[in-house]
Every structure is written in C-alpha cells, then in structure tokens.
Design an enzyme around this catalytic site. Sequence first.
Site, PDB file in Angstrom:
ATOM      1  N   HIS A 106       0.819  -1.220   0.000  1.00 40.69           N
ATOM      2  CA  HIS A 106       0.000   0.000   0.000  1.00 40.69           C
ATOM      3  C   HIS A 106       0.848   1.263   0.000  1.00 40.69           C
ATOM      4  CE1 HIS A 106      -3.824  -2.053   1.781  1.00 40.69           C
ATOM      5  NE2 HIS A 106      -3.599  -2.389   0.533  1.00 40.69           N
ATOM      6  N   CYS A 133       9.276  18.910  -6.512  1.00 40.59           N
ATOM      7  CA  CYS A 133       9.935  17.600  -6.660  1.00 40.59           C
ATOM      8  C   CYS A 133      11.439  17.830  -6.820  1.00 40.59           C
ATOM      9  CB  CYS A 133       9.376  16.886  -7.895  1.00 40.59           C
ATOM     10  SG  CYS A 133      10.358  15.452  -8.395  1.00 40.59           S
ATOM     11  N   CYS A 136      12.327  17.017 -10.709  1.00 41.20           N
ATOM     12  CA  CYS A 136      11.873  17.790 -11.887  1.00 41.20           C
ATOM     13  C   CYS A 136      11.449  19.202 -11.530  1.00 41.20           C
ATOM     14  CB  CYS A 136      10.710  17.075 -12.579  1.00 41.20           C
ATOM     15  SG  CYS A 136       9.165  17.101 -11.642  1.00 41.20           S
ATOM     16  N   LEU A 199      -5.615 -10.173  17.193  1.00 39.86           N
ATOM     17  CA  LEU A 199      -6.214  -9.887  18.511  1.00 39.86           C
ATOM     18  C   LEU A 199      -7.596 -10.518  18.627  1.00 39.86           C
ATOM     19  CD1 LEU A 199      -5.353  -8.292  20.989  1.00 39.86           C
ATOM     20  CD2 LEU A 199      -6.622  -6.338  20.125  1.00 39.86           C
TER      21      LEU A 199
HETATM   22  P1  NAD Z   1     -11.188  -2.076  -1.249  1.00 37.48           P
HETATM   23  O1  NAD Z   1     -11.457  -3.509  -1.522  1.00 37.48           O
HETATM   24  O2  NAD Z   1      -9.836  -1.725  -0.764  1.00 37.48           O
HETATM   25  O3  NAD Z   1     -12.255  -1.471  -0.284  1.00 37.48           O
HETATM   26  C1  NAD Z   1     -13.612  -1.739  -0.658  1.00 37.48           C
HETATM   27  C2  NAD Z   1     -14.316  -0.451  -0.740  1.00 37.48           C
HETATM   28  O4  NAD Z   1     -14.722  -0.151   0.568  1.00 37.48           O
HETATM   29  C3  NAD Z   1     -13.464   0.717  -1.203  1.00 37.48           C
HETATM   30  O5  NAD Z   1     -13.974   1.194  -2.426  1.00 37.48           O
HETATM   31  C4  NAD Z   1     -13.612   1.720  -0.085  1.00 37.48           C
HETATM   32  O6  NAD Z   1     -13.842   3.017  -0.576  1.00 37.48           O
HETATM   33  C5  NAD Z   1     -14.863   1.243   0.624  1.00 37.48           C
HETATM   34  N1  NAD Z   1     -14.908   1.650   2.007  1.00 37.48           N
HETATM   35  C6  NAD Z   1     -15.762   2.534   2.501  1.00 37.48           C
HETATM   36  N2  NAD Z   1     -15.608   2.696   3.792  1.00 37.48           N
HETATM   37  C7  NAD Z   1     -14.589   1.880   4.153  1.00 37.48           C
HETATM   38  C8  NAD Z   1     -13.942   1.600   5.368  1.00 37.48           C
HETATM   39  N3  NAD Z   1     -14.303   2.197   6.523  1.00 37.48           N
HETATM   40  N4  NAD Z   1     -12.937   0.713   5.367  1.00 37.48           N
HETATM   41  C9  NAD Z   1     -12.581   0.113   4.218  1.00 37.48           C
HETATM   42  N5  NAD Z   1     -13.171   0.307   3.035  1.00 37.48           N
HETATM   43  C10 NAD Z   1     -14.154   1.210   3.027  1.00 37.48           C
HETATM   44  O7  NAD Z   1     -11.504  -1.181  -2.529  1.00 37.48           O
HETATM   45  P2  NAD Z   1     -10.701  -1.003  -3.742  1.00 37.48           P
HETATM   46  O8  NAD Z   1     -11.188   0.257  -4.319  1.00 37.48           O
HETATM   47  O9  NAD Z   1     -10.770  -2.262  -4.544  1.00 37.48           O
HETATM   48  O10 NAD Z   1      -9.188  -0.790  -3.230  1.00 37.48           O
HETATM   49  C11 NAD Z   1      -8.167  -1.084  -4.166  1.00 37.48           C
HETATM   50  C12 NAD Z   1      -6.899  -1.186  -3.414  1.00 37.48           C
HETATM   51  O11 NAD Z   1      -6.583  -0.001  -2.671  1.00 37.48           O
HETATM   52  C13 NAD Z   1      -6.985  -2.253  -2.390  1.00 37.48           C
HETATM   53  O12 NAD Z   1      -6.616  -3.430  -3.006  1.00 37.48           O
HETATM   54  C14 NAD Z   1      -5.997  -1.855  -1.327  1.00 37.48           C
HETATM   55  O13 NAD Z   1      -4.790  -2.568  -1.547  1.00 37.48           O
HETATM   56  C15 NAD Z   1      -5.752  -0.394  -1.589  1.00 37.48           C
HETATM   57  N6  NAD Z   1      -6.125   0.374  -0.432  1.00 37.48           N
HETATM   58  C16 NAD Z   1      -5.201   1.188   0.151  1.00 37.48           C
HETATM   59  C17 NAD Z   1      -5.599   1.945   1.227  1.00 37.48           C
HETATM   60  C18 NAD Z   1      -4.615   2.831   1.958  1.00 37.48           C
HETATM   61  O14 NAD Z   1      -5.017   3.623   2.831  1.00 37.48           O
HETATM   62  N7  NAD Z   1      -3.337   2.696   1.628  1.00 37.48           N
HETATM   63  C19 NAD Z   1      -6.890   1.905   1.689  1.00 37.48           C
HETATM   64  C20 NAD Z   1      -7.742   1.023   1.074  1.00 37.48           C
HETATM   65  C21 NAD Z   1      -7.380   0.273  -0.011  1.00 37.48           C
HETATM   66  N1  APR Z   2      -2.079  -7.484  17.968  1.00 39.64           N
HETATM   67  C1  APR Z   2      -2.601  -8.213  16.937  1.00 39.64           C
HETATM   68  N2  APR Z   2      -3.668  -7.814  16.208  1.00 39.64           N
HETATM   69  C2  APR Z   2      -4.214  -6.631  16.530  1.00 39.64           C
HETATM   70  C3  APR Z   2      -3.729  -5.810  17.572  1.00 39.64           C
HETATM   71  C4  APR Z   2      -2.610  -6.290  18.302  1.00 39.64           C
HETATM   72  N3  APR Z   2      -2.078  -5.608  19.314  1.00 39.64           N
HETATM   73  N4  APR Z   2      -4.518  -4.709  17.641  1.00 39.64           N
HETATM   74  C5  APR Z   2      -5.444  -4.829  16.674  1.00 39.64           C
HETATM   75  N5  APR Z   2      -5.282  -5.981  16.011  1.00 39.64           N
HETATM   76  C6  APR Z   2      -6.060  -6.517  14.892  1.00 39.64           C
HETATM   77  C7  APR Z   2      -7.526  -6.156  14.961  1.00 39.64           C
HETATM   78  O1  APR Z   2      -8.220  -7.167  15.675  1.00 39.64           O
HETATM   79  C8  APR Z   2      -7.906  -6.161  13.481  1.00 39.64           C
HETATM   80  O2  APR Z   2      -8.301  -7.445  13.069  1.00 39.64           O
HETATM   81  O3  APR Z   2      -5.564  -5.905  13.741  1.00 39.64           O
HETATM   82  C9  APR Z   2      -6.603  -5.800  12.770  1.00 39.64           C
HETATM   83  C10 APR Z   2      -6.602  -4.383  12.226  1.00 39.64           C
HETATM   84  O4  APR Z   2      -7.560  -4.342  11.189  1.00 39.64           O
HETATM   85  P1  APR Z   2      -7.756  -2.997  10.343  1.00 39.64           P
HETATM   86  O5  APR Z   2      -7.890  -1.859  11.260  1.00 39.64           O
HETATM   87  O6  APR Z   2      -8.829  -3.288   9.347  1.00 39.64           O
HETATM   88  O7  APR Z   2      -6.365  -2.816   9.590  1.00 39.64           O
HETATM   89  P2  APR Z   2      -5.882  -3.614   8.317  1.00 39.64           P
HETATM   90  O8  APR Z   2      -6.421  -5.009   8.338  1.00 39.64           O
HETATM   91  O9  APR Z   2      -4.415  -3.433   8.226  1.00 39.64           O
HETATM   92  O10 APR Z   2      -6.586  -2.814   7.092  1.00 39.64           O
HETATM   93  C11 APR Z   2      -6.209  -3.279   5.781  1.00 39.64           C
HETATM   94  O11 APR Z   2      -7.409  -1.476   4.777  1.00 39.64           O
HETATM   95  O12 APR Z   2      -8.150   0.623   4.840  1.00 39.64           O
HETATM   96  C12 APR Z   2      -7.200  -0.180   4.306  1.00 39.64           C
HETATM   97  O13 APR Z   2      -5.075   0.481   3.560  1.00 39.64           O
HETATM   98  C13 APR Z   2      -5.820   0.228   4.698  1.00 39.64           C
HETATM   99  O14 APR Z   2      -3.917  -1.212   4.846  1.00 39.64           O
HETATM  100  C14 APR Z   2      -5.242  -0.997   5.350  1.00 39.64           C
HETATM  101  C15 APR Z   2      -6.145  -2.085   4.879  1.00 39.64           C
END
Ligand code: NAD
Ligand code: APR
Length: 230
Positions: A106, A133, A136, A199
């Site tokens: 990501h 940048c 550039c 967790l």
């Molecule tokens: P996704 O599968 O990552 O998420 C599904 C959809 O859920 C997204 O369109 C998002 O806008 C929506 N959404 C709304 N509220 C949300 C919430 N609270 N948590 C999570 N999703 C929420 O969607 P996508 O558009 O297919 O994403 C493409 C790629 O973008 C993903 O594969 C992921 O690797 C990347 N991504 C990066 C970040 C980041 O913060 N770096 C965040 C999300 C996704």
């Molecule tokens: N140890 C282990 N697991 C933990 C701990 C801990 N101390 N604290 C929280 N967790 C777990 C939670 O139970 C949860 O399942 O980590 C997970 C965090 O989930 P998210 O908040 O959804 O984070 P993540 O899974 O990394 O999200 C994936 O979604 O929005 C996008 O780009 C964003 O990279 C992110 C992606």
Amino acid sequence: MQNIVILTGAGISAESGLKTFRAEDGLWENHPVEEVATPEGFARDPDLVQRFYDERRMRVLAAQPNPAHEALGRLERELGDRLLIVTQNIDDLHERGGAGRVLHMHGEVLSAWCQRCDARHRWERSLRDGPSCPSCEMVSLRPDIVWFGEMPYQMGRIFGALEQADLFVSIGTSGAVYPAAAFVQHARDARARTLELNLERSAGSALFDETRLGPASKLVPQFVQDMLAA
Ligand code: NAD
Ligand code: APR
C-alpha cells in the site's frame, strides 16, 4: 527449509501506538475513507489529504518498533530469501525492527511520489506547503500511498511467492480489504499451511488452518522462537 510468506496489517503496529483502521476510534472513523484515501478525494481537497498524511507521517516518525517487528527482523535474518514479509502498513516499523526486504503493497508514508516525473523520494516533512519535486522541480508531489481504487504495488511478486509458499502467516489484519484478504486462499491453493495471529477473529479466520488470538507483541516473538528452534 520452508518458504514462508508473512502478511502484516495495522494490528502489528497497534502496540507501537499507531491507530488501526477499523477499531471504534480507528482512522476511518474520524475520516470518511472516500475523502482521505481515494484519488477523487485528493483531487477534490488536496490540502485535507495532505494534512491527513502529514499527521500520520509525524506519528510514524514518533513511534518505535515493538517486539513483534523485532522478532520478524530476527526471522528474516535467519531465513534470508526463504521469507517474504508483505505489509499493508505504510509505516517503516518493520525496517526499524530489523527487516530489510519488506514489500509495502500500500506504499509508504515516508515516501513522496511525483505525479509529473514519477520519481519517489524519502520524505519526512510536510507535503502541505507544496514543495517542489527534487528531480523535476515541479510542484506535483503526493503521498506515495496506494488509495482505494488504485492498484497495490508488486502484486505479481506477491502472488509468485504465495505459489511457492509452504507456510502463510497473517498478522494483525482484519481481512477487510482486497487483494490482501485473498492471500490466504492463494496460499491454500498452493497447499501451504496457513496460520493467523490476531487480537480477534477476522473476516478470513475460517480459511486458516490455525488462528491464535492475542497481542502481536506476545504471539509473534513466540512464533519466531518456535520457528528458529525447529
Ligand atoms: P477495497 O477492496 O480496498 O475497499 C472496498 C471499498 O470499501 C473501497 O472502495 C472503499 O472506498 C470502501 N470503504 C468505505 N468505507 C470503508 C472503510 N471504513 N474501510 C474500508 N473500506 C471502506 O476497494 P478497492 O477500491 O478495490 O481498493 C483497491 C486497493 O486499494 C486495495 O486493493 C488496497 O490494496 C488499496 N487500499 C489502500 C488503502 C490505503 O489507505 N493505503 C486503503 C484502502 C485500499
Ligand atoms: N495485535 C494483533 N492484532 C491486533 C492488535 C494487536 N495488538 N490490535 C489490533 N489488532 C487486529 C484487529 O483485531 C484487526 O483485526 O488488527 C486488525 C486491524 O484491522 P484494520 O484496522 O482493518 O487494519 P488492516 O487489516 O491493516 O486494514 C487493511 O485497509 O483501509 C485499508 O489500507 C488500509 O492497509 C489498510 C487495509
């Protein structure tokens, strides 16, 4: 010697004080995803998005790696290229915990990406004041982060590693976002053993051979100790 792929999510950095995304006070609760983590949001209000990532950049710089990051650093030193760590996290705590070959699917909040010349630069200060940048000279830098709707980085390399995996371990991720949420199925298709350290149970828990529940700072060092003792 086994080929191991480890996927980490925000949970591995939670005990370093970095907020996860979907906890009740998580990052997405205070900021609609569409406003701060999509290209449309950036086009609509670049200053809001730059402020959101400026804050996360400062928090990452102030955070320290925890025993989970350090344990994976030890495991990588021992296994070398038999281990691939893939993270959804945009922090650099794996690297500061001793891991040297982490794949950030990501992107990274300590990197700035020029929309004009495609250069990437290590970046530790604000992007809000429109710096140019270094390559550039154009004012066209954005956070080097993969937003919703954009393609994650290095997917070919990740799927290639999953096809060769003997063991797939998922640490600290809710399994809410694709394609990372599909990695466990790819590993199962490759007949790898699958282990989840989290967790709480995640959206994908049913797909894992084994799920161990608890904080990463306890579960990961124990997992690494068992691997190195085997
Ligand atoms: P996704 O599968 O990552 O998420 C599904 C959809 O859920 C997204 O369109 C998002 O806008 C929506 N959404 C709304 N509220 C949300 C919430 N609270 N948590 C999570 N999703 C929420 O969607 P996508 O558009 O297919 O994403 C493409 C790629 O973008 C993903 O594969 C992921 O690797 C990347 N991504 C990066 C970040 C980041 O913060 N770096 C965040 C999300 C996704
Ligand atoms: N140890 C282990 N697991 C933990 C701990 C801990 N101390 N604290 C929280 N967790 C777990 C939670 O139970 C949860 O399942 O980590 C997970 C965090 O989930 P998210 O908040 O959804 O984070 P993540 O899974 O990394 O999200 C994936 O979604 O929005 C996008 O780009 C964003 O990279 C992110 C992606």
